[in-house]
Design a protein around this motif. Sequence first.
Motif, PDB file in Angstrom:
ATOM      1  N   PHE A 139       0.793  -1.239   0.000  1.00 29.18           N
ATOM      2  CA  PHE A 139       0.000   0.000   0.000  1.00 29.18           C
ATOM      3  C   PHE A 139       0.826   1.290   0.000  1.00 29.18           C
ATOM      4  CE2 PHE A 139      -3.088  -3.096   1.606  1.00 29.18           C
ATOM      5  CZ  PHE A 139      -4.215  -2.768   0.867  1.00 29.18           C
ATOM      6  N   SER A 140       2.117   1.233   0.324  1.00 27.63           N
ATOM      7  CA  SER A 140       2.928   2.455   0.359  1.00 27.63           C
ATOM      8  C   SER A 140       2.880   3.169  -0.988  1.00 27.63           C
ATOM      9  CB  SER A 140       4.381   2.132   0.730  1.00 27.63           C
ATOM     10  OG  SER A 140       4.474   1.722   2.061  1.00 27.63           O
ATOM     11  N   GLY A 141       2.579   4.456  -0.944  1.00 26.31           N
ATOM     12  CA  GLY A 141       2.495   5.263  -2.158  1.00 26.31           C
ATOM     13  C   GLY A 141       1.104   5.328  -2.757  1.00 26.31           C
ATOM     14  N   LYS A 142       0.225   4.443  -2.355  1.00 23.65           N
ATOM     15  CA  LYS A 142      -1.158   4.488  -2.845  1.00 23.65           C
ATOM     16  C   LYS A 142      -1.952   5.507  -2.040  1.00 23.65           C
ATOM     17  CE  LYS A 142      -1.453  -0.186  -4.775  1.00 23.65           C
ATOM     18  NZ  LYS A 142      -0.043  -0.507  -4.710  1.00 23.65           N
ATOM     19  N   ARG A 143      -3.158   5.800  -2.507  1.00 26.11           N
ATOM     20  CA  ARG A 143      -4.011   6.769  -1.825  1.00 26.11           C
ATOM     21  C   ARG A 143      -5.337   6.129  -1.429  1.00 26.11           C
ATOM     22  NH1 ARG A 143      -2.764  12.078  -1.754  1.00 26.11           N
ATOM     23  NH2 ARG A 143      -0.849  12.678  -2.852  1.00 26.11           N
ATOM     24  N   ILE A 144      -5.751   6.434  -0.207  1.00 27.39           N
ATOM     25  CA  ILE A 144      -7.056   6.010   0.292  1.00 27.39           C
ATOM     26  C   ILE A 144      -7.789   7.259   0.773  1.00 27.39           C
ATOM     27  CG2 ILE A 144      -8.286   4.687   2.061  1.00 27.39           C
ATOM     28  CD1 ILE A 144      -6.086   2.625   1.975  1.00 27.39           C
ATOM     29  N   LYS A 145      -8.918   7.517   0.179  1.00 24.40           N
ATOM     30  CA  LYS A 145      -9.701   8.717   0.493  1.00 24.40           C
ATOM     31  C   LYS A 145      -8.870   9.986   0.333  1.00 24.40           C
ATOM     32  CE  LYS A 145     -12.934   6.381   3.609  1.00 24.40           C
ATOM     33  NZ  LYS A 145     -13.548   6.352   4.956  1.00 24.40           N
ATOM     34  N   GLY A 146      -8.039   9.998  -0.696  1.00 25.38           N
ATOM     35  CA  GLY A 146      -7.234  11.180  -1.010  1.00 25.38           C
ATOM     36  C   GLY A 146      -5.971  11.336  -0.195  1.00 25.38           C
ATOM     37  N   VAL A 147      -5.686  10.418   0.726  1.00 26.02           N
ATOM     38  CA  VAL A 147      -4.507  10.515   1.593  1.00 26.02           C
ATOM     39  C   VAL A 147      -3.475   9.487   1.164  1.00 26.02           C
ATOM     40  CG1 VAL A 147      -3.635  10.313   3.953  1.00 26.02           C
ATOM     41  CG2 VAL A 147      -5.880  11.358   3.527  1.00 26.02           C
ATOM     42  N   GLU A 148      -2.240   9.927   0.977  1.00 24.71           N
ATOM     43  CA  GLU A 148      -1.179   8.997   0.601  1.00 24.71           C
ATOM     44  C   GLU A 148      -0.829   8.089   1.775  1.00 24.71           C
ATOM     45  OE1 GLU A 148       3.408   8.893  -1.144  1.00 24.71           O
ATOM     46  OE2 GLU A 148       2.403  10.815  -0.782  1.00 24.71           O
ATOM     47  N   ILE A 149      -0.697   6.818   1.487  1.00 26.06           N
ATOM     48  CA  ILE A 149      -0.356   5.843   2.514  1.00 26.06           C
ATOM     49  C   ILE A 149       1.165   5.713   2.590  1.00 26.06           C
ATOM     50  CG2 ILE A 149      -0.667   3.474   3.315  1.00 26.06           C
ATOM     51  CD1 ILE A 149      -3.236   5.166   3.223  1.00 26.06           C
ATOM     52  N   THR A 150       1.693   5.895   3.793  1.00 25.48           N
ATOM     53  CA  THR A 150       3.133   5.762   4.001  1.00 25.48           C
ATOM     54  C   THR A 150       3.387   4.791   5.153  1.00 25.48           C
ATOM     55  OG1 THR A 150       3.249   7.569   5.614  1.00 25.48           O
ATOM     56  CG2 THR A 150       3.497   8.159   3.279  1.00 25.48           C
ATOM     57  N   GLU A 151       4.615   4.309   5.210  1.00 26.66           N
ATOM     58  CA  GLU A 151       4.993   3.385   6.281  1.00 26.66           C
ATOM     59  C   GLU A 151       4.802   4.013   7.662  1.00 26.66           C
ATOM     60  OE1 GLU A 151       8.739   0.656   6.475  1.00 26.66           O
ATOM     61  OE2 GLU A 151       9.275   2.563   7.443  1.00 26.66           O
ATOM     62  N   SER A 152       5.235   5.266   7.814  1.00 22.77           N
ATOM     63  CA  SER A 152       5.128   5.911   9.127  1.00 22.77           C
ATOM     64  C   SER A 152       3.676   6.138   9.526  1.00 22.77           C
ATOM     65  CB  SER A 152       5.894   7.237   9.127  1.00 22.77           C
ATOM     66  OG  SER A 152       5.368   8.135   8.158  1.00 22.77           O
ATOM     67  N   GLY A 153       2.833   6.456   8.561  1.00 28.58           N
ATOM     68  CA  GLY A 153       1.421   6.625   8.860  1.00 28.58           C
ATOM     69  C   GLY A 153       0.788   5.323   9.322  1.00 28.58           C
ATOM     70  N   MET A 154       1.154   4.219   8.667  1.00 31.86           N
ATOM     71  CA  MET A 154       0.626   2.911   9.057  1.00 31.86           C
ATOM     72  C   MET A 154       1.092   2.518  10.455  1.00 31.86           C
ATOM     73  SD  MET A 154       0.699   0.505   5.638  1.00 31.86           S
ATOM     74  CE  MET A 154       1.995   1.270   4.673  1.00 31.86           C
ATOM     75  N   LEU A 155       2.369   2.757  10.755  1.00 29.92           N
ATOM     76  CA  LEU A 155       2.901   2.376  12.062  1.00 29.92           C
ATOM     77  C   LEU A 155       2.327   3.252  13.183  1.00 29.92           C
ATOM     78  CD1 LEU A 155       6.614   1.567  11.166  1.00 29.92           C
ATOM     79  CD2 LEU A 155       4.747  -0.027  11.640  1.00 29.92           C
ATOM     80  N   ALA A 156       2.088   4.517  12.887  1.00 28.87           N
ATOM     81  CA  ALA A 156       1.437   5.377  13.879  1.00 28.87           C
ATOM     82  C   ALA A 156       0.021   4.897  14.147  1.00 28.87           C
ATOM     83  CB  ALA A 156       1.432   6.823  13.392  1.00 28.87           C
ATOM     84  N   ALA A 157      -0.694   4.537  13.089  1.00 28.02           N
ATOM     85  CA  ALA A 157      -2.054   4.032  13.253  1.00 28.02           C
ATOM     86  C   ALA A 157      -2.066   2.712  14.009  1.00 28.02           C
ATOM     87  CB  ALA A 157      -2.713   3.876  11.889  1.00 28.02           C
ATOM     88  N   ALA A 158      -1.036   1.887  13.789  1.00 27.48           N
ATOM     89  CA  ALA A 158      -0.929   0.621  14.522  1.00 27.48           C
ATOM     90  C   ALA A 158      -0.692   0.874  16.003  1.00 27.48           C
ATOM     91  CB  ALA A 158       0.201  -0.225  13.934  1.00 27.48           C
TER      92      ALA A 158
END
Length: 209
Positions: A139-158
């Motif tokens: 998913f890195s680099g893809k967009r969900i609801k207009g927001v770019e998905i990054t590794e740091s964003g995923m780990l923060a959400a985790a």
Amino acid sequence: MRRCFIYFCSLVILLVLMSFGFKQPVVKVPESLKVIDPAEVIYPQRMAVFDVALVTPPFLGSSYIGFKEALAFKESQGNYFRMNTLGYLGKYQFGIGTLQLMGVYNATRFLNDPVLQERAFYTNMARNKWILRKDIERFSGKRIKGVEITESGMLAAAHLAGPGNVKKYLRSWGKVDVTDEYGTTIAQYIRKFSGYDLSHVAPKRNPKV
């Protein structure tokens, strides 16, 4: 008559002595201590009122340190000794269940040990990165609801909602979102903590502190 004369003479002598004994001395101010120009004094115009919600953490760049300090500020304003109303502990607001997965069982010791808290945060990041390794690649680099998905964003959400809920969010393309007890969503953390470089964190299966 003689008594009055003696009294008058004594009074005159006393006045003469007083005029010499209580003469005000002259003090000379040294040149180095003289104020030549008027000194400017600035008084506060109003009392400053500080609102914690308006305070922002210092910018530490997009490195691992910048990431963890920004996340800690969001969680607890960076306070190692904070416990919230739900029992989450420390600078990064860990739940006791997550701590036990990493081998930490004494909540009191954890709350009073900043070094242990930093080790636990890194260990948990390594654990979450292992669990999400395939999703990070996909998913890195893809967009969900207009927001770019990054590794740091995923780990923060985790860190907020657990890696399992992050997987559900990504694989449903944002349809399955989780809100914590204070109203914060996975989508908000993915957006807020996007773009940090966490290559410093090595993924590890079942790590212990």
